[in-house]
Enzyme design. Structure first.
Site, PDB file in Angstrom:
ATOM      1  N   ASN A  10       0.867  -1.174   0.000  1.00  0.00           N
ATOM      2  CA  ASN A  10       0.000   0.000   0.000  1.00  0.00           C
ATOM      3  C   ASN A  10       0.907   1.228   0.000  1.00  0.00           C
ATOM      4  OD1 ASN A  10      -1.781   2.061   0.529  1.00  0.00           O
ATOM      5  ND2 ASN A  10      -2.225   1.445   2.637  1.00  0.00           N
ATOM      6  N   LYS A  12       0.183   4.291  -0.402  1.00  0.00           N
ATOM      7  CA  LYS A  12      -0.417   5.530   0.112  1.00  0.00           C
ATOM      8  C   LYS A  12      -0.072   6.689  -0.847  1.00  0.00           C
ATOM      9  CE  LYS A  12      -0.189   3.513   4.667  1.00  0.00           C
ATOM     10  NZ  LYS A  12      -0.076   3.683   6.100  1.00  0.00           N
ATOM     11  N   HIS A 100      -9.564   1.286   4.997  1.00  0.00           N
ATOM     12  CA  HIS A 100      -8.251   1.530   5.618  1.00  0.00           C
ATOM     13  C   HIS A 100      -8.421   2.548   6.753  1.00  0.00           C
ATOM     14  CE1 HIS A 100      -4.166   2.868   6.263  1.00  0.00           C
ATOM     15  NE2 HIS A 100      -3.801   1.706   5.757  1.00  0.00           N
ATOM     16  N   GLU A 102      -6.809   5.040   7.604  1.00  0.00           N
ATOM     17  CA  GLU A 102      -6.664   6.448   7.222  1.00  0.00           C
ATOM     18  C   GLU A 102      -7.926   6.955   6.524  1.00  0.00           C
ATOM     19  OE1 GLU A 102      -2.878   5.894   5.267  1.00  0.00           O
ATOM     20  OE2 GLU A 102      -2.082   5.324   7.225  1.00  0.00           O
ATOM     21  N   GLU A 173      -5.500  -4.536  10.888  1.00  0.00           N
ATOM     22  CA  GLU A 173      -4.467  -3.528  11.066  1.00  0.00           C
ATOM     23  C   GLU A 173      -4.757  -2.724  12.330  1.00  0.00           C
ATOM     24  OE1 GLU A 173      -2.490  -2.487   7.075  1.00  0.00           O
ATOM     25  OE2 GLU A 173      -4.265  -1.253   7.235  1.00  0.00           O
ATOM     26  N   GLY A 179       2.333   2.698  10.716  1.00  0.00           N
ATOM     27  CA  GLY A 179       3.272   3.787  10.485  1.00  0.00           C
ATOM     28  C   GLY A 179       3.972   4.268  11.745  1.00  0.00           C
ATOM     29  N   SER A 219       3.325  -1.769  10.454  1.00  0.00           N
ATOM     30  CA  SER A 219       4.783  -1.825  10.630  1.00  0.00           C
ATOM     31  C   SER A 219       5.382  -3.194  10.332  1.00  0.00           C
ATOM     32  CB  SER A 219       5.179  -1.336  12.031  1.00  0.00           C
ATOM     33  OG  SER A 219       4.741   0.001  12.222  1.00  0.00           O
TER      34      SER A 219
HETATM   35  P1  PGA Z   1       2.746   0.592   7.730  1.00  0.00           P
HETATM   36  O1  PGA Z   1       1.306   0.787   7.055  1.00  0.00           O
HETATM   37  O2  PGA Z   1       3.296  -0.725   7.204  1.00  0.00           O
HETATM   38  O3  PGA Z   1       3.562   1.767   7.280  1.00  0.00           O
HETATM   39  O4  PGA Z   1       2.542   0.543   9.211  1.00  0.00           O
HETATM   40  C1  PGA Z   1       0.421  -0.286   6.910  1.00  0.00           C
HETATM   41  C2  PGA Z   1      -0.875   0.182   6.299  1.00  0.00           C
HETATM   42  O5  PGA Z   1      -1.298   1.306   6.574  1.00  0.00           O
HETATM   43  O6  PGA Z   1      -1.514  -0.560   5.520  1.00  0.00           O
END
Ligand code: PGA
Length: 267
Positions: A10, A12, A100, A102, A173, A179, A219
């Site tokens: 992903n 983003k 997601h 976000e 998640e 992140g 992460s």
């Molecule tokens: P990250 O993001 O691996 O940077 O923690 C995962 C995601 O948002 O799908």
């Protein structure tokens, strides 16, 4: 029950055209010679909308899923700046991420919004990754299993089991792990993944639950992917930060060469 592990990048709102061209060339070098079935791992790339056609073209003929990070469910309308499911399908995407964290937290998408997107994606004949997960406050209040249960109920209730087993991936998640560099421990991930499978069994049926691919996200990196994949109910990863360079995403795709012994066969 065989579940093919699914490793998804992903991106983003990261990477530019030149970075994406380099990444796709590396994907082609690494994967063009094998099918998903042969390598035992499904690989997915989720670029920003504007680069979807570029990635689709660069990877034509390579057995890789190219998908969109979101899409609106409406067929058309006055939604300045937005892109709908049929549009991402037109440019060759075959999968859409919905829910997601976000999208839920930055853009205010509710469980009902997520379900409307999921229904539109399935109606268009595309695959979907349904993201679920609790915030830190919810975990600390011991609400994790209740929250993922509510999100699963909203996302999947009433769907046909076979459609879910074939075309839906659930990504667990934990919001506090996205992140942040904080990863759920394998025990924390396994506890929730097992509960997701149990709840999908209760909502739909046990056969669907046993076939459902459940990704972990938050992460994930080359250093922790093997221990996560060693959990019996962790079937893949949705990767943000560590998916931005093929040097690390490629190692995540190759997780089974890093000693976990989990090849996705007969688990
Ligand atoms: P990250 O993001 O691996 O940077 O923690 C995962 C995601 O948002 O799908």
């Amino acid at each position: 029950m065989t579940r093919t592990p699914f490793m998804a990048a992903n991106w983003k709102m990261h990477l530019r055209a030149a970075d994406i061209d380099d990444f796709c060339a590396e994907v082609r070098d690494a994967l063009a010679g094998s099918t998903t079935a042969q390598r035992g791992v499904r690989v997915g790339l989720f670029p920003p909308f504007v680069y979807l056609p570029r990635v689709v073209e660069a990877l034509a003929g390579v057995d890789v899923t190219v998908g969109s990070q979101t899409a609106r469910p409406e067929a058309k309308g006055a939604f300045t700046g937005e892109v709908n499911v049929e549009m991402v399908k037109d440019v060759g995407a075959t999968c859409v991420i919905v829910g997601h964290s976000e999208r839920r937290h930055v853009f205010g998408e509710t469980d009902a919004d997520v379900r409307a997107r999921l229904d539109a994606v399935l109606a268009a004949g595309l695959d979907v990754i349904l993201c679920i997960g609790e915030t830190l406050d919810e975990r600390q209040a011991d609400q994790t299993l209740a929250v993922v249960g509510r999100q699963l109920q909203a996302g999947l209730a009433g769907l046909e089991g076979d459609v879910v087993a074939h075309r839906v991936t659930v990504a667990y998640e934990p919001v506090w792990a996205i992140g942040t560099g904080l990863t759920a421990t394998p025990a924390q991930a396994q506890e929730v993944h097992a509960e997701v499978r149990r709840q999908v069994g209760a909502l739909l049926d046990d056969d669907t639950a046993a076939r459902l691919v459940i990704q972990y996200g938050g992460s994930v990196k080359p250093e922790n992917v093997s221990e996560l994949m060693a959990c019996p109910d962790v079937d893949g990863a949705l990767v943000g930060g560590a998916s931005l360079a093929f040097s690390s995403f490629g190692s995540i795709v190759d997780f089974d060469k890093q000693g976990s012994g989990n090849t996705g066969v007969d688990r």
